[in-house]
Design an enzyme around this catalytic site. Sequence first.
Site, PDB file in Angstrom:
ATOM      1  N   HIS A  45       0.829  -1.206   0.000  1.00 59.10           N
ATOM      2  CA  HIS A  45       0.000   0.000   0.000  1.00 59.10           C
ATOM      3  C   HIS A  45       0.865   1.258   0.000  1.00 59.10           C
ATOM      4  O   HIS A  45       2.059   1.235   0.343  1.00 59.10           O
ATOM      5  CB  HIS A  45      -0.915   0.009   1.230  1.00 59.10           C
TER       6      HIS A  45
ATOM      7  N   GLU B 146      -2.203  -7.380   7.415  1.00 60.43           N
ATOM      8  CA  GLU B 146      -0.891  -7.305   8.035  1.00 60.43           C
ATOM      9  C   GLU B 146      -0.876  -8.071   9.356  1.00 60.43           C
ATOM     10  O   GLU B 146      -1.924  -8.359   9.946  1.00 60.43           O
ATOM     11  CB  GLU B 146      -0.506  -5.835   8.272  1.00 60.43           C
TER      12      GLU B 146
END
Length: 452
Positions: free
Chosen positions: A255, A331
Amino acid sequence: MREFIVEADGGSRGNPGPAGYGSVVIDAATGQTLAEAAEYIGVATNNVAEYRGLVAGLRAAHELDPTAAVHVRMDSKLVIEQMSGRWKIKHPDMKPLAFEASKVFPAPQVTYEWIPREQNKHADRLANEAMDAGKRGEQWSASGSTAELEAADARAARAVAEPEPAGPPGDAAAGAARARVALAEGRAADAGSSSRRGAAESSGGGAVRSGADVGSGVDGRAEADVRAARSVAAPATGWGPADMGAPATFVLLRHGETPLTPQKRFSGSGGTDPSLSDVGREQAERVGAALARRGTVQAVVASPLTRTRETAGIVAAHLGLDVTVDDGLRETDFGAWEGLTFGEVRERYADDLNAWLADPEARPTGDGESFAATATRIAATRDKLVAAYAGRTVLLVSHVTPIKTFVRLALGAPPESLFRMELSAASLSAVAYYADGNASVRLFNDTSHLRP
């Protein structure tokens, strides 16, 4: 970017004497023959014929995709060294041909490699067919060519004769060798039973065969299978995947930046779930524009966290695709370390941090997620997505630890390798997965699309 291999050769019966050239364009990823070219050129030297073959091969590759990366393989030391810029071109007949070859593609897109003659049989056979046709007062015709079939047979024979390397489960070389032998003994042995002749078309005075008619049928698949398998098991010609059909290719995008990224703070799935910063949104726009130009991504899957969904949404808008969310791409949960810098964690939780750095089973303070648990989750997600996207290219928008874990697992690297990889915000990596369980890491931490 597509990658082609161009194999070219030329010959002269007399030097100078009746001469001809042959060249073949191969898909570097699959080993499939994409185009063949051959021509009788009258009286010329060997070197001139070889250069004519190079030019024809480059032109055929350019017609297929002018943006492709091209790796030229020839058994002419002279041509390879001169085109690589290491030897000067002195002969007046070769200077214009070398100049012509250099202008087909921009120089950065083309690389050159010398190979032994026995590895250049396909182009050699085409050149001899062209000279044989010239002797009959004709030009080479694709409909009468047996070069591709004979090249497949020769590769199959070499593949069976080569010893199979041993290796641990998932070892790429061992897996490719097993595939090579099976394919060579199976489909390649049956190659002669299938007709594959297609129509010839004229291009620049030489006959060219390209597109769907080249390599079609059982024998074409066998040649592609054996060639691609050999390209992995025999690294002398470069690393390549075993061709078990088109792979599932994961383009792994970290990202864009959040406010925490420049401060290098732990930001996992158990923290504040920050949004992208203005810089991060600009990075996502650049990624989207770059991927849209390449035109290879067929689906977009993102982690459920805000920063990845935002990044995926911006990129997907450029691609005209929808975004699917998969929780497996989230994550790692860093527990009580969320939002802290590495130095702050060391000050407050030194023992826990030392244990975490030494043992993949150790959890961050506050019952966070261990690297071992993350790896188990990523492996399951990988297997699910490989099955869902077999033969397709999918963009996975995720985070540092999951992307590093995809790469680590593909390489068979130990857990401590996670601490030895640098992964920048909005960077691209890529891993291809094949039906035999092999994986090929094709790209890592590419940020070239972020440059102005």
